[in-house]
Design an enzyme around this catalytic site. Structure first.
Site, PDB file in Angstrom:
ATOM      1  N   GLY A  16      56.327   6.642  57.142  1.00 46.97           N
ATOM      2  CA  GLY A  16      56.551   7.761  57.557  1.00 46.97           C
ATOM      3  C   GLY A  16      55.572   8.955  57.745  1.00 46.97           C
ATOM      4  N   THR A  42      53.884   1.165  51.248  1.00 47.00           N
ATOM      5  CA  THR A  42      54.467  -0.157  50.742  1.00 47.00           C
ATOM      6  C   THR A  42      54.886  -1.162  51.825  1.00 47.00           C
ATOM      7  OG1 THR A  42      55.394   1.160  49.210  1.00 47.00           O
ATOM      8  CG2 THR A  42      56.313  -1.037  49.554  1.00 47.00           C
ATOM      9  N   CYS A  43      55.370  -0.825  52.875  1.00 44.31           N
ATOM     10  CA  CYS A  43      55.700  -1.776  54.011  1.00 44.31           C
ATOM     11  C   CYS A  43      54.656  -2.818  54.488  1.00 44.31           C
ATOM     12  CB  CYS A  43      56.230  -0.984  55.169  1.00 44.31           C
ATOM     13  SG  CYS A  43      56.425  -1.959  56.677  1.00 44.31           S
ATOM     14  N   CYS A  48      57.451  -5.145  53.282  1.00 41.52           N
ATOM     15  CA  CYS A  48      58.008  -6.034  54.282  1.00 41.52           C
ATOM     16  C   CYS A  48      57.082  -6.987  55.016  1.00 41.52           C
ATOM     17  CB  CYS A  48      58.535  -5.026  55.396  1.00 41.52           C
ATOM     18  SG  CYS A  48      59.391  -3.277  54.863  1.00 41.52           S
ATOM     19  N   LYS A  51      55.719  -9.869  52.770  1.00 35.42           N
ATOM     20  CA  LYS A  51      57.045 -10.614  52.277  1.00 35.42           C
ATOM     21  C   LYS A  51      57.141 -11.592  53.403  1.00 35.42           C
ATOM     22  CE  LYS A  51      60.270  -9.169  53.703  1.00 35.42           C
ATOM     23  NZ  LYS A  51      61.345  -8.108  53.178  1.00 35.42           N
ATOM     24  N   TYR A  99      46.380   1.169  61.917  1.00 39.57           N
ATOM     25  CA  TYR A  99      47.055   2.655  61.365  1.00 39.57           C
ATOM     26  C   TYR A  99      46.141   3.741  61.213  1.00 39.57           C
ATOM     27  CZ  TYR A  99      51.987   1.357  59.926  1.00 39.57           C
ATOM     28  OH  TYR A  99      53.138   0.879  59.903  1.00 39.57           O
ATOM     29  N   TYR A 178      67.883  -6.578  47.240  1.00 39.71           N
ATOM     30  CA  TYR A 178      66.863  -7.060  48.432  1.00 39.71           C
ATOM     31  C   TYR A 178      65.918  -7.946  47.850  1.00 39.71           C
ATOM     32  CZ  TYR A 178      68.595  -3.879  51.980  1.00 39.71           C
ATOM     33  OH  TYR A 178      69.413  -3.202  53.037  1.00 39.71           O
ATOM     34  N   GLU A 182      65.273 -11.712  47.888  1.00 40.63           N
ATOM     35  CA  GLU A 182      64.035 -12.347  49.014  1.00 40.63           C
ATOM     36  C   GLU A 182      63.018 -13.227  48.099  1.00 40.63           C
ATOM     37  OE1 GLU A 182      64.583  -9.282  52.392  1.00 40.63           O
ATOM     38  OE2 GLU A 182      62.695  -9.143  51.124  1.00 40.63           O
ATOM     39  N   ARG A 199      72.678  -8.703  36.578  1.00 43.36           N
ATOM     40  CA  ARG A 199      73.914  -8.136  35.707  1.00 43.36           C
ATOM     41  C   ARG A 199      75.155  -8.066  36.238  1.00 43.36           C
ATOM     42  NH1 ARG A 199      72.293  -1.462  35.812  1.00 43.36           N
ATOM     43  NH2 ARG A 199      72.512  -1.244  37.943  1.00 43.36           N
ATOM     44  N   GLY A 263      65.065  -2.177  41.415  1.00 42.60           N
ATOM     45  CA  GLY A 263      65.019  -0.774  42.137  1.00 42.60           C
ATOM     46  C   GLY A 263      63.798  -0.317  42.354  1.00 42.60           C
ATOM     47  N   ASP A 304      60.920   7.080  51.277  1.00 37.61           N
ATOM     48  CA  ASP A 304      61.439   6.613  49.846  1.00 37.61           C
ATOM     49  C   ASP A 304      61.517   7.593  48.728  1.00 37.61           C
ATOM     50  OD1 ASP A 304      61.801   4.318  51.209  1.00 37.61           O
ATOM     51  OD2 ASP A 304      60.476   3.172  49.660  1.00 37.61           O
ATOM     52  N   THR A 312      61.798   1.037  56.039  1.00 37.27           N
ATOM     53  CA  THR A 312      60.762   1.603  56.820  1.00 37.27           C
ATOM     54  C   THR A 312      61.219   2.258  57.959  1.00 37.27           C
ATOM     55  OG1 THR A 312      59.337  -0.317  55.934  1.00 37.27           O
ATOM     56  CG2 THR A 312      58.717   0.831  58.039  1.00 37.27           C
ATOM     57  N   ALA A 342      68.452  -6.229  57.100  1.00 35.46           N
ATOM     58  CA  ALA A 342      68.593  -7.614  56.973  1.00 35.46           C
ATOM     59  C   ALA A 342      67.907  -7.868  55.998  1.00 35.46           C
ATOM     60  CB  ALA A 342      67.501  -8.183  58.042  1.00 35.46           C
ATOM     61  N   HIS A 437      75.447 -19.297  75.989  1.00 34.63           N
ATOM     62  CA  HIS A 437      75.669 -20.385  75.723  1.00 34.63           C
ATOM     63  C   HIS A 437      74.498 -21.429  75.891  1.00 34.63           C
ATOM     64  CE1 HIS A 437      78.255 -23.835  74.514  1.00 34.63           C
ATOM     65  NE2 HIS A 437      77.793 -24.486  75.258  1.00 34.63           N
ATOM     66  N   GLU A 442      76.838 -16.617  70.276  1.00 30.76           N
ATOM     67  CA  GLU A 442      78.244 -16.478  70.967  1.00 30.76           C
ATOM     68  C   GLU A 442      79.487 -16.438  70.306  1.00 30.76           C
ATOM     69  OE1 GLU A 442      78.966 -19.831  73.490  1.00 30.76           O
ATOM     70  OE2 GLU A 442      77.470 -21.102  72.154  1.00 30.76           O
TER      71      GLU A 442
HETATM   72  P1  NDP Z   1      67.921  -2.534  45.064  1.00 27.91           P
HETATM   73  O1  NDP Z   1      68.497  -1.402  44.889  1.00 27.91           O
HETATM   74  O2  NDP Z   1      68.352  -3.428  46.232  1.00 27.91           O
HETATM   75  O3  NDP Z   1      68.424  -3.612  43.865  1.00 27.91           O
HETATM   76  C1  NDP Z   1      68.211  -3.378  42.549  1.00 27.91           C
HETATM   77  C2  NDP Z   1      68.974  -4.415  41.798  1.00 27.91           C
HETATM   78  O4  NDP Z   1      68.491  -4.169  40.306  1.00 27.91           O
HETATM   79  C3  NDP Z   1      70.428  -4.308  41.795  1.00 27.91           C
HETATM   80  O5  NDP Z   1      70.978  -5.788  41.863  1.00 27.91           O
HETATM   81  C4  NDP Z   1      71.008  -3.607  40.479  1.00 27.91           C
HETATM   82  O6  NDP Z   1      72.296  -4.071  39.955  1.00 27.91           O
HETATM   83  C5  NDP Z   1      69.898  -4.268  39.593  1.00 27.91           C
HETATM   84  N1  NDP Z   1      69.466  -3.364  38.561  1.00 27.91           N
HETATM   85  C6  NDP Z   1      69.307  -1.940  38.634  1.00 27.91           C
HETATM   86  N2  NDP Z   1      68.972  -1.502  37.368  1.00 27.91           N
HETATM   87  C7  NDP Z   1      69.231  -2.644  36.516  1.00 27.91           C
HETATM   88  C8  NDP Z   1      68.869  -2.917  35.042  1.00 27.91           C
HETATM   89  N3  NDP Z   1      68.536  -1.664  34.394  1.00 27.91           N
HETATM   90  N4  NDP Z   1      68.939  -3.863  34.344  1.00 27.91           N
HETATM   91  C9  NDP Z   1      69.243  -5.048  35.252  1.00 27.91           C
HETATM   92  N5  NDP Z   1      69.522  -4.799  36.617  1.00 27.91           N
HETATM   93  C10 NDP Z   1      69.425  -3.900  37.157  1.00 27.91           C
HETATM   94  O7  NDP Z   1      66.352  -2.703  44.830  1.00 27.91           O
HETATM   95  P2  NDP Z   1      65.161  -3.603  44.870  1.00 27.91           P
HETATM   96  O8  NDP Z   1      64.361  -3.352  43.856  1.00 27.91           O
HETATM   97  O9  NDP Z   1      65.640  -5.065  45.184  1.00 27.91           O
HETATM   98  O10 NDP Z   1      64.702  -3.105  46.503  1.00 27.91           O
HETATM   99  C11 NDP Z   1      64.219  -1.480  46.523  1.00 27.91           C
HETATM  100  C12 NDP Z   1      64.561  -1.105  47.887  1.00 27.91           C
HETATM  101  O11 NDP Z   1      63.500  -1.584  48.821  1.00 27.91           O
HETATM  102  C13 NDP Z   1      65.765  -1.703  48.412  1.00 27.91           C
HETATM  103  O12 NDP Z   1      67.117  -0.999  47.941  1.00 27.91           O
HETATM  104  C14 NDP Z   1      65.885  -1.650  49.803  1.00 27.91           C
HETATM  105  O13 NDP Z   1      66.172  -0.477  50.618  1.00 27.91           O
HETATM  106  C15 NDP Z   1      64.370  -1.865  50.134  1.00 27.91           C
HETATM  107  N6  NDP Z   1      63.994  -3.367  50.350  1.00 27.91           N
HETATM  108  C16 NDP Z   1      64.372  -3.671  51.527  1.00 27.91           C
HETATM  109  C17 NDP Z   1      64.177  -4.941  52.096  1.00 27.91           C
HETATM  110  C18 NDP Z   1      64.625  -5.248  53.675  1.00 27.91           C
HETATM  111  O14 NDP Z   1      64.999  -4.377  54.283  1.00 27.91           O
HETATM  112  N7  NDP Z   1      64.863  -6.443  53.812  1.00 27.91           N
HETATM  113  C19 NDP Z   1      63.252  -5.840  51.270  1.00 27.91           C
HETATM  114  C20 NDP Z   1      63.052  -5.300  50.015  1.00 27.91           C
HETATM  115  C21 NDP Z   1      63.215  -3.969  49.757  1.00 27.91           C
HETATM  116  P3  NDP Z   1      73.492  -3.254  40.630  1.00 27.91           P
HETATM  117  O15 NDP Z   1      73.520  -3.914  41.882  1.00 27.91           O
HETATM  118  O16 NDP Z   1      74.421  -3.954  39.792  1.00 27.91           O
HETATM  119  O17 NDP Z   1      73.252  -1.999  40.704  1.00 27.91           O
END
Ligand code: NDP
Length: 463
Positions: A16, A42-43, A48, A51, A99, A178, A182, A199, A263, A304, A312, A342, A437, A442
Site C-alpha cells: 500500500g 509482508t506480501c 504472498c 508462500k 519496488y 489462511y 496454506e 479451535r 491471525g 493491514d 495485498t 484464494a 471445452h 466450463e
Molecule cells: P485468519 O484470520 O485467516 O485465521 C486466524 C485463525 O486463528 C482462525 O482460524 C481463528 O479461529 C484462529 N484463532 C484466532 N484466535 C485464536 C486463539 N486465541 N486460539 C486459537 N485459535 C485462534 O488469520 P491468518 O493468521 O491465517 O492470516 C492473517 C490474514 O492474512 C488473513 O486473514 C488473510 O486476510 C491474510 N492472508 C491471505 C492469504 C491469501 O490471500 N491467500 C494468505 C495468508 C494470509 P476462528 O476462525 O474460530 O476465529
C-alpha cells in the site's frame, strides 16, 4: 498558510505505502517514504510471494506421482530445503529492488529507518525531522504473538517459517485460517509430518461450507492430520529440543516445531499516534473512514494497519483511492464489496461473494448450483481428488451472489468470476455464455438446473 518540507510522508514500504508513494511522486508531489526493514512489506518479503513459491515447491511430489499414469517414469527424487530458501531469497531481493527502483524513478525520497510521529505534521526518522502536509500510515501488521500461551517463545510464526535452517520432521500448526491451512499443505508436501489444530468445528470459518468440508477431506486423504475443537494450552521444550505440546483435550504430543497462525495484529505500537490524536480500535488498528482518513484530517491510513480486509490487492486499491481523494480532487471511497480471494491450499480454494450460509441469511430464497467431479487431469493420474464448483444465486433477482471453487487453478478462476459478480450478472448470463471445452471451468456455465434451493434456511431438492 503553513509550509511543509513535503506534500506526503508515507510510513511503511509495503504494497500500500509503495503504491501511494510512487503515484504521488510521479505526479510531481514532494514525497518521502520510510521503511524500517525491507521494501515490499509482508506480501513480498514474508507473505504472498515466498508462500506461493513454497506452494509450487511442495506440489512436485504429487506431480511425480501423477506422471506415471501418463507414461512417465520418474527416477529417484530428492529435495533440498536450503536450495529452495536461497532461490526464494534471490527472487525476493529482485522484487525488493523493483519496488525501490519504482519509487526512485518516480522521484520519491527513500528513507531507511523507523519513523515516529511527533505531531500531526511532523515525523522523525533517526536524527532527521521532516514536516509534511499529509501523512499516510501503511505500517501493516505482524503475527498475533498469542501472549496468553505458556511456552509461546518456543514456537514459530509465519515469519520464521520462511527461513528455517532445516525442515522439521514433525510440525503442529495452530489456527484454521489462511496461513495455518496454506502452511499445513506446504509442510506436508515437503515431507513434514503435519498436524493442524483448530479451535472451531471446521477449518476456514469464513468460507463456504462445501469448500471447507471438501478441503478438510482432501487434506486428510493426503495424510495431513487435522484436529478440530481443540487448542494448544502449553508448550514445553524438552532437553532434546523437541516440544511437548499440551492440548485442551488433555493429550500431550511432541513435535519438532510448533507454529502459531492465529491471525495478525496491526503495527501501531510506538508510532507516536498518541501525539497526534489518531484514534485506534481494540486491536490497535487505526480507525479510518471510507476514504481512509483517520480521526485527524491530514493523516490517512491504508492496508493491514487499518484491519479492514488484510489482503495485498485491497491495500493497493486503498492506496489508489487515497491518491484520487487527496491529490486528484476526486474523493473516492474504497470499495470492499465482493473481493475475490484464494487460499493456496492443495487443492486450492477460489472464492468471491457470499457463502451459501451468509446468502441464506440475506435472501429469502436461493438457488444453489453445485458440481463435484474428478478433474480430467486426474483421470489418467488415478488421483481420487474431487473438484467442487458452486454458484449461489438469489432466486428473486437471479443474480449470482457467490461463487466457490475447490480444485486446481481455483484462484485463477476466482479472479475472472470476480468480474461477473462485481458486474452483478445474473445466472441467465452465465447460461448464455459458451463453454470453453475441455476445461474444468466450463462447469461454471453448464450447470443449468439448481442442485437444490434454500428457503428460510432449509434445503429443498427438486424432484
Ligand atoms: P485468519 O484470520 O485467516 O485465521 C486466524 C485463525 O486463528 C482462525 O482460524 C481463528 O479461529 C484462529 N484463532 C484466532 N484466535 C485464536 C486463539 N486465541 N486460539 C486459537 N485459535 C485462534 O488469520 P491468518 O493468521 O491465517 O492470516 C492473517 C490474514 O492474512 C488473513 O486473514 C488473510 O486476510 C491474510 N492472508 C491471505 C492469504 C491469501 O490471500 N491467500 C494468505 C495468508 C494470509 P476462528 O476462525 O474460530 O476465529
Amino acid at each position: 498558510m503553513a509550509t511543509y518540507d513535503l506534500d506526503l510522508f508515507v510510513i511503511g514500504g509495503g504494497s500500500g505505502g509503495v503504491r501511494a508513494g510512487r503515484l504521488a511522486a510521479a505526479m510531481g508531489k514532494r514525497v518521502a517514504i520510510a521503511e524500517e526493514y525491507r521494501f515490499g512489506g509482508t506480501c513480498v518479503i514474508r507473505g504472498c510471494v515466498p508462500k506461493k513459491l513454497f506452494v509450487y515447491a511442495s506440489q512436485f511430489p504429487e506431480h511425480f506421482e501423477d506422471a506415471a499414469g501418463y507414461g512417465w517414469t520418474v527416477g529417484e527424487t530428492s529435495f533440498d530445503w536450503p536450495t529452495l530458501v536461497a532461490n526464494k531469497d534471490r527472487e525476493i531481493a529482485r522484487l525488493e529492488g523493483l519496488y525501490r527502483k519504482g519509487l526512485e524513478n518516480a522521484g520519491a525520497r527513500i528513507i531507511e529507518g523507523r519513523a515516529v510521529l511527533l505531531d500531526r505534521h511532523t515525523v522523525q526518522v533517526g536524527a532527521e525531522t521532516l514536516t509534511a502536509e499529509n501523512i499516510l500510515i501503511a505500517t501493516g501488521g505482524r503475527p498475533n504473538p498469542h501472549e496468553a500461551l505458556p511456552g509461546r517463545e518456543h514456537c514459530i510464526y509465519s515469519n520464521e517459517a520462511f527461513d528455517l535452517t532445516e525442515l522439521p520432521r514433525t510440525i503442529a500448526i495452530e489456527g484454521g485460517g489462511y496461513i495455518a491451512v496454506e502452511f499445513a499443505n506446504i509442510f506436508h508436501g515437503l515431507g513434514v509430518e503435519t498436524t493442524l489444530i483448530y479451535r472451531g468445528k471446521e477449518i476456514l470459518s469464513r468460507f463456504d461450507g462445501d469448500v471447507r468440508r471438501g478441503l478438510h477431506e482432501a487434506m486428510e486423504a493426503k495424510g495431513i492430520r487435522i484436529i478440530c475443537q481443540d487448542i494448544i494450552e502449553k508448550v514445553e521444550k524438552r532437553a532434546d529440543g523437541r516440544l511437548d505440546t499440551q492440548l485442551m483435550s488433555g493429550n500431550v504430543e511432541t513435535f519438532d516445531k510448533v507454529m502459531l497462525a492465529i491471525g495478525r495484529l496491526p503495527n501501531t505500537e510506538g508510532l507516536g499516534l498518541e501525539k497526534t490524536g489518531v484514534e485506534t480500535g481494540v486491536k490497535g488498528e487505526i480507525r479510518v473512514d471510507a476514504y481512509s482518513r483517520t480521526s485527524v484530517e491530514n493523516i490517512w491510513a491504508i492496508g493491514d494497519v487499518t484491519d479492514r480486509v488484510q489482503l495485498t490487492p485491497v491495500a493497493i486499491h486503498e492506496a489508489m483511492c487515497f491518491i484520487e481523494t487527496v491529490f486528484k480532487d476526486n474523493p473516492t471511497e474504497v470499495d470492499h464489496q465482493d473481493i475475490a480471494t484464494a487460499v493456496f491450499s492443495q487443492p486450492e480454494i477460489g472464492t468471491v461473494g457470499l457463502s451459501e450460509e451468509d446468502a441464506a441469511r440475506r435472501f429469502e430464497e436461493l438457488e444453489i448450483y453445485r458440481a463435484s467431479f474428478r478433474p480430467m487431469r486426474h483421470t489418467l493420474s488415478g488421483r481420487q481428488e474431487k473438484m467442487i464448483m458452486k454458484l449461489v444465486v438469489d432466486a428473486s433477482s437471479r443474480r449470482v451472489v457467490g461463487a466457490h471453487i475447490l480444485g486446481p487453478d481455483a484462484g485463477e478462476m476466482a479472479q475472472l468470476l470476480g468480474i461477473a459478480i462485481k458486474g452483478e450478472l445474473t445466472k441467465d448470463v452465465f447460461d448464455r455464455t459458451m463453454a470453453v471445452h475441455p476445461t474444468a471451468a466450463e462447469e461454471l456455465v453448464t450447470m443449468y438446473r439448481p442442485t437444490y434451493r434454500v428457503r428460510n434456511g432449509e434445503r429443498l431438492y427438486d424432484r
